[in-house]
Design an enzyme around this catalytic site. Sequence first.
Site, PDB file in Angstrom:
ATOM      1  N   HIS A  95      15.186 112.235   7.935  1.00  0.00           N
ATOM      2  CA  HIS A  95      14.228 112.865   7.031  1.00  0.00           C
ATOM      3  C   HIS A  95      14.275 112.041   5.753  1.00  0.00           C
ATOM      4  O   HIS A  95      15.311 111.429   5.446  1.00  0.00           O
ATOM      5  CB  HIS A  95      14.622 114.314   6.728  1.00  0.00           C
ATOM      6  CG  HIS A  95      14.516 115.213   7.920  1.00  0.00           C
ATOM      7  ND1 HIS A  95      15.602 115.826   8.487  1.00  0.00           N
ATOM      8  CD2 HIS A  95      13.447 115.570   8.653  1.00  0.00           C
ATOM      9  CE1 HIS A  95      15.203 116.538   9.527  1.00  0.00           C
ATOM     10  NE2 HIS A  95      13.893 116.404   9.649  1.00  0.00           N
TER      11      HIS A  95
ATOM     12  N   ASP B 171      17.255 112.909   3.896  1.00  0.00           N
ATOM     13  CA  ASP B 171      18.545 112.521   4.490  1.00  0.00           C
ATOM     14  C   ASP B 171      18.940 111.170   3.896  1.00  0.00           C
ATOM     15  O   ASP B 171      20.119 110.890   3.682  1.00  0.00           O
ATOM     16  CB  ASP B 171      18.441 112.334   6.017  1.00  0.00           C
ATOM     17  CG  ASP B 171      18.204 113.630   6.777  1.00  0.00           C
ATOM     18  OD1 ASP B 171      18.717 114.672   6.325  1.00  0.00           O
ATOM     19  OD2 ASP B 171      17.510 113.585   7.808  1.00  0.00           O
TER      20      ASP B 171
ATOM     21  N   GLU C 165       4.655 115.350  15.664  1.00  0.00           N
ATOM     22  CA  GLU C 165       5.597 116.098  16.516  1.00  0.00           C
ATOM     23  C   GLU C 165       5.161 117.560  16.545  1.00  0.00           C
ATOM     24  O   GLU C 165       5.452 118.320  15.627  1.00  0.00           O
ATOM     25  CB  GLU C 165       7.026 115.979  15.958  1.00  0.00           C
ATOM     26  CG  GLU C 165       8.039 116.758  16.774  1.00  0.00           C
ATOM     27  CD  GLU C 165       9.473 116.703  16.220  1.00  0.00           C
ATOM     28  OE1 GLU C 165       9.744 115.916  15.297  1.00  0.00           O
ATOM     29  OE2 GLU C 165      10.303 117.459  16.729  1.00  0.00           O
TER      30      GLU C 165
END
Length: 349
Positions: free
Chosen positions: A52, A55, A177
Site C-alpha cells: 500500500h 506501507d 481488484e
Amino acid sequence: MTEVKGIYRFSFGPWNIDEGADPFGPTVRKPVALARKMAAAKKMGFQGMQFHDDDAVPDLDGKTAAQIEKQAKQIKKMLSDHGLVAEFVAPRLWFSPKTIDGAYTSNDPKCRKYAIERSKVCIDIANVLGAKSIVLWLAREGSYIRESKNPRIEVLQIRDAINAMLAYDPKTMILIEPKPNEPVDSAIIPTIGHAVGLSYMTDEPDRVGVLCETAHSILAGLDPSDDMAYALAHRKLRSVHLNDQGGLKFDQDKSFGSYNLRRAFNQVRVLEEYGYGRNGEWIGLDVKTMRTQKQDVNTKHLSNSLATFKFLVQKVRTLNKKLEAQLIAARDYEELDRYLLCHLMGVKY
Ligand code: 3MF
Ligand code: MG
C-alpha cells in the site's frame, strides 16, 4: 518438493504478516518490522513485495513530495538489499476521514478530489519503487444503502478517476481488484466481469487490467478459476491474489488451497494453460495468519500457500493428457471426475 521450473514469480504484501487483531479482539502478536518481513519473504522463496502507498511511506498525507520521495527511495534500497522488487503499490483509500463515504465515489467533491490526488502520489511512489502497476481495491466505492448514491454516476466517477491517473503517468498500469462487499454492503464494481467492462470505458483500455482474488470471486458466488479465465480471454489478468475462502462469509484470506484443493487446482490449471507469467505477471498471495498462530510461526500461511501452489503446478503438469482427452471425447465426465480426484489425492487410478 520438486522446484517449479519456469515462469512464476511470487509476491505478498506486508499486511500478510499481521498482529492478529479482528473486529472482536485485539492484537495477539507483536508487529514485525518491514525489513524483517522482506528477509522472511526472501528466505521463503518470494521474489517480490506488494505495497500500500502508506506501507512504503507511513503517514503519507502529512508529508511533502520531497519527504515522500526520500522515504520511498529508502524502501527501494531496502528491497534491493534483500534481493526483492516491488510488484505494485495500492493507494489506501479506505482509512482517511476523507474517504468515509467512499473515495472516487464520495458524495463530497472535495473528498473525490483528495482520492484522485492521493492516487497520483501512489503512482509517484510506485515509480520510485520501480513497480510497474498500481492496484485499485475499490474498498468503499459503493453504498451501505442504495439510495445514498447514484450508482450510474458512481461508475462514471471511477472511470474519470482512472482516466485522471492514466493522464498523470504515461506508463503505469492500473489494475482493478474487485470485491462484492465488505466494508460496504454493496460494491459498485463487484466482480471481475464488472472490472473488465469498466476497463474498456477508460481512455486507454490497454493500460487497465484486473487483479483477481480467489476469496473475492467466491464471495461473489463465482468460481475463481472461471473469473481468471474470463479475464485471460480479454488479456486483462495482470495479477492475482491467491488465497481461499469457506463460502459466503466474511473475507477469510485463508491459505491457498486450504479449504478447497480442487478449486485451487483449477486456478493453477487455468493459469498454466495460458502461460500466465510469461509477460511478467506475478503470482501474488493475499493470505492472513490465523489469529491462533504464535509469534515465531507467523509466516507458515505464506510458505504453505507457496508450497501448495508449486505442488498443484506439478499436478497440472503430470495430468495424463491423453486419458483426459479420451474421457472428454467419450463424454464420460463421471470417469474424468474420478480420475481427477485420484490424481489430486495421489492414489492409484
Ligand atoms: C481486501 C483486500 C486488500 C487488497 C489490498 C491491495 C488488504 O479484501 O484484498 O488487502 O488486496 O488492499 O489491493
Ligand atoms: Mg486482496
